[in-house]
Design a protein around this motif. Structure first.
Motif, PDB file in Angstrom:
ATOM      1  N   LEU A   1      30.899  42.350  41.826  1.00 16.82           N
ATOM      2  CA  LEU A   1      29.699  42.249  42.736  1.00 16.82           C
ATOM      3  C   LEU A   1      29.461  40.871  42.312  1.00 16.82           C
ATOM      4  O   LEU A   1      28.626  39.842  43.374  1.00 16.82           O
ATOM      5  CB  LEU A   1      28.704  43.239  42.533  1.00 16.82           C
ATOM      6  CG  LEU A   1      29.001  44.612  43.095  1.00 16.82           C
ATOM      7  CD1 LEU A   1      28.104  45.784  42.612  1.00 16.82           C
ATOM      8  CD2 LEU A   1      29.299  44.610  44.631  1.00 16.82           C
ATOM      9  N   LEU A   2      29.226  40.378  41.157  1.00 14.66           N
ATOM     10  CA  LEU A   2      28.500  39.093  41.094  1.00 14.66           C
ATOM     11  C   LEU A   2      29.449  37.935  41.461  1.00 14.66           C
ATOM     12  O   LEU A   2      29.030  37.064  41.900  1.00 14.66           O
ATOM     13  CB  LEU A   2      28.614  38.832  39.150  1.00 14.66           C
ATOM     14  CG  LEU A   2      28.125  37.529  38.830  1.00 14.66           C
ATOM     15  CD1 LEU A   2      26.584  37.352  39.165  1.00 14.66           C
ATOM     16  CD2 LEU A   2      28.388  37.452  37.103  1.00 14.66           C
ATOM     17  N   PHE A   3      30.855  38.236  41.230  1.00 15.52           N
ATOM     18  CA  PHE A   3      31.728  37.176  41.824  1.00 15.52           C
ATOM     19  C   PHE A   3      31.599  37.147  43.061  1.00 15.52           C
ATOM     20  O   PHE A   3      31.674  35.965  43.946  1.00 15.52           O
ATOM     21  CB  PHE A   3      33.127  37.636  41.439  1.00 15.52           C
ATOM     22  CG  PHE A   3      33.569  37.470  40.016  1.00 15.52           C
ATOM     23  CD1 PHE A   3      32.998  36.650  39.053  1.00 15.52           C
ATOM     24  CD2 PHE A   3      34.616  38.339  39.446  1.00 15.52           C
ATOM     25  CE1 PHE A   3      33.130  36.763  37.663  1.00 15.52           C
ATOM     26  CE2 PHE A   3      34.897  38.149  37.982  1.00 15.52           C
ATOM     27  CZ  PHE A   3      34.042  37.367  37.280  1.00 15.52           C
ATOM     28  N   LYS A   4      31.456  38.317  43.826  1.00 17.35           N
ATOM     29  CA  LYS A   4      31.378  38.133  45.486  1.00 17.35           C
ATOM     30  C   LYS A   4      30.087  37.579  45.831  1.00 17.35           C
ATOM     31  O   LYS A   4      29.973  36.790  46.700  1.00 17.35           O
ATOM     32  CB  LYS A   4      31.323  39.646  45.873  1.00 17.35           C
ATOM     33  CG  LYS A   4      31.247  39.833  47.684  1.00 17.35           C
ATOM     34  CD  LYS A   4      31.237  41.390  47.807  1.00 17.35           C
ATOM     35  CE  LYS A   4      31.138  41.649  49.220  1.00 17.35           C
ATOM     36  NZ  LYS A   4      31.144  42.857  49.738  1.00 17.35           N
ATOM     37  N   GLN A   5      29.129  38.021  45.081  1.00 19.85           N
ATOM     38  CA  GLN A   5      27.625  37.277  45.361  1.00 19.85           C
ATOM     39  C   GLN A   5      27.637  35.684  45.072  1.00 19.85           C
ATOM     40  O   GLN A   5      26.956  35.047  46.001  1.00 19.85           O
ATOM     41  CB  GLN A   5      26.543  37.914  44.345  1.00 19.85           C
ATOM     42  CG  GLN A   5      25.284  37.502  44.882  1.00 19.85           C
ATOM     43  CD  GLN A   5      24.145  38.128  43.822  1.00 19.85           C
ATOM     44  OE1 GLN A   5      24.451  38.277  42.700  1.00 19.85           O
ATOM     45  NE2 GLN A   5      23.162  38.378  44.139  1.00 19.85           N
ATOM     46  N   ARG A   6      28.511  35.279  44.214  1.00 17.92           N
ATOM     47  CA  ARG A   6      28.674  33.695  43.951  1.00 17.92           C
ATOM     48  C   ARG A   6      29.712  33.254  44.601  1.00 17.92           C
ATOM     49  O   ARG A   6      29.814  32.053  44.598  1.00 17.92           O
ATOM     50  CB  ARG A   6      28.785  33.720  42.526  1.00 17.92           C
ATOM     51  CG  ARG A   6      27.762  34.207  41.580  1.00 17.92           C
ATOM     52  CD  ARG A   6      26.432  33.558  41.545  1.00 17.92           C
ATOM     53  NE  ARG A   6      25.281  33.949  40.790  1.00 17.92           N
ATOM     54  CZ  ARG A   6      25.025  33.868  39.753  1.00 17.92           C
ATOM     55  NH1 ARG A   6      25.597  33.164  38.894  1.00 17.92           N
ATOM     56  NH2 ARG A   6      23.666  34.543  39.285  1.00 17.92           N
ATOM     57  N   GLY A   7      30.466  33.994  45.635  1.00 23.43           N
ATOM     58  CA  GLY A   7      31.528  33.498  46.349  1.00 23.43           C
ATOM     59  C   GLY A   7      32.856  32.884  45.589  1.00 23.43           C
ATOM     60  O   GLY A   7      33.591  32.101  45.814  1.00 23.43           O
ATOM     61  N   ALA A   8      33.072  33.467  44.549  1.00 19.68           N
ATOM     62  CA  ALA A   8      34.252  33.475  43.688  1.00 19.68           C
ATOM     63  C   ALA A   8      35.013  34.595  44.122  1.00 19.68           C
ATOM     64  O   ALA A   8      34.708  35.463  44.846  1.00 19.68           O
ATOM     65  CB  ALA A   8      33.760  33.811  42.087  1.00 19.68           C
ATOM     66  N   ARG A   9      36.450  34.445  43.676  1.00 18.05           N
ATOM     67  CA  ARG A   9      37.415  35.288  43.776  1.00 18.05           C
ATOM     68  C   ARG A   9      37.233  36.643  43.228  1.00 18.05           C
ATOM     69  O   ARG A   9      36.637  36.687  42.206  1.00 18.05           O
ATOM     70  CB  ARG A   9      38.824  34.832  43.439  1.00 18.05           C
ATOM     71  CG  ARG A   9      39.206  33.690  44.172  1.00 18.05           C
ATOM     72  CD  ARG A   9      40.602  32.883  43.966  1.00 18.05           C
ATOM     73  NE  ARG A   9      40.343  32.431  42.416  1.00 18.05           N
ATOM     74  CZ  ARG A   9      41.112  32.310  41.434  1.00 18.05           C
ATOM     75  NH1 ARG A   9      42.435  32.479  41.611  1.00 18.05           N
ATOM     76  NH2 ARG A   9      40.725  31.758  40.391  1.00 18.05           N
TER      77      ARG A   9
ATOM     78  N   GLN B   1      41.970  39.718  43.248  1.00 16.97           N
ATOM     79  CA  GLN B   1      42.549  38.474  43.606  1.00 16.97           C
ATOM     80  C   GLN B   1      42.998  37.613  42.405  1.00 16.97           C
ATOM     81  O   GLN B   1      44.030  37.143  42.377  1.00 16.97           O
ATOM     82  CB  GLN B   1      41.706  37.683  44.565  1.00 16.97           C
ATOM     83  CG  GLN B   1      41.296  38.245  45.862  1.00 16.97           C
ATOM     84  CD  GLN B   1      40.361  37.572  46.758  1.00 16.97           C
ATOM     85  OE1 GLN B   1      39.375  36.844  46.058  1.00 16.97           O
ATOM     86  NE2 GLN B   1      40.086  37.692  47.899  1.00 16.97           N
ATOM     87  N   ILE B   2      42.357  37.579  41.361  1.00 12.64           N
ATOM     88  CA  ILE B   2      42.534  36.621  40.320  1.00 12.64           C
ATOM     89  C   ILE B   2      43.743  37.467  39.443  1.00 12.64           C
ATOM     90  O   ILE B   2      44.661  36.692  39.184  1.00 12.64           O
ATOM     91  CB  ILE B   2      41.224  36.924  39.314  1.00 12.64           C
ATOM     92  CG1 ILE B   2      40.135  35.995  39.746  1.00 12.64           C
ATOM     93  CG2 ILE B   2      41.568  36.323  37.979  1.00 12.64           C
ATOM     94  CD1 ILE B   2      39.169  36.071  38.917  1.00 12.64           C
ATOM     95  N   LEU B   3      43.701  38.807  39.470  1.00 10.63           N
ATOM     96  CA  LEU B   3      44.935  39.452  38.721  1.00 10.63           C
ATOM     97  C   LEU B   3      46.286  39.413  39.696  1.00 10.63           C
ATOM     98  O   LEU B   3      47.313  39.480  39.173  1.00 10.63           O
ATOM     99  CB  LEU B   3      44.712  40.805  38.709  1.00 10.63           C
ATOM    100  CG  LEU B   3      43.619  41.057  37.338  1.00 10.63           C
ATOM    101  CD1 LEU B   3      43.214  42.413  37.159  1.00 10.63           C
ATOM    102  CD2 LEU B   3      43.822  40.441  36.218  1.00 10.63           C
ATOM    103  N   GLY B   4      46.128  38.999  41.164  1.00  9.16           N
ATOM    104  CA  GLY B   4      47.314  39.097  41.808  1.00  9.16           C
ATOM    105  C   GLY B   4      47.993  37.957  41.637  1.00  9.16           C
ATOM    106  O   GLY B   4      49.121  37.760  42.057  1.00  9.16           O
TER     107      GLY B   4
END
Length: 104
Positions: A85-93, A97-100
Motif C-alpha cells: 500500500l505504501l509503494f502504491k501510494q508513493r507511485g512505486a512498483r 512487479q518487483i519480484l517478477g
C-alpha cells in the motif's frame, strides 16, 4: 622426568574421527560447471531474503497481532500488505512487479 604434552580438543577430535577410505577401484570424475544451467532462486525465504527489524510500540504491536489473529493470517503478511500500500501510494512498483523482474 618431563611431563607428557597437554592434549588439545582438536587433537582428540582428529584422533577420534575415522579417516575416509577410498576404494581402490573408484574413479574421480570432474564436473563441467560451465555446462550446468544457472541455478534458479532456490531455497527458503529465510535463505533468499534480507532480514530487517522493526520496533513497534506495544499498543501498535498488539493491534497488529490482533488483526493477524482475527484474519487468521501472519503478521508478516500484513506487514507486506502495508508495504505494498505504501509503494502504491508513493507511485512505486508493487512487490509483485518487483519480484517478477530479474534480481539485480
Amino acid at each position: 622426568m618431563s611431563r607428557p604434552p597437554k592434549l588439545s580438543l582438536a587433537s582428540i577430535v582428529a584422533e577420534a574421527t575415522p579417516k575416509p577410505v577410498r576404494p581402490p577401484s573408484a574413479e574421480i570424475v570432474t564436473l563441467d560447471r560451465a555446462a550446468a544451467p544457472p541455478a534458479a532462486a532456490a531455497g527458503t525465504l529465510k535463505q533468499r531474503a534480507k532480514q530487517m527489524s522493526v520496533y513497534l510500540e506495544p499498543p501498535v504491536y498488539d493491534q497488529l497481532r490482533d488483526l493477524a489473529y482475527a484474519e487468521r493470517t501472519k503478521m508478516h503478511g500484513l506487514m507486506l500488505e502495508a508495504l505494498d500500500l505504501l509503494f502504491k501510494q508513493r507511485g512505486a512498483r508493487s512487490i509483485e512487479q518487483i519480484l517478477g523482474e530479474k534480481p539485480r
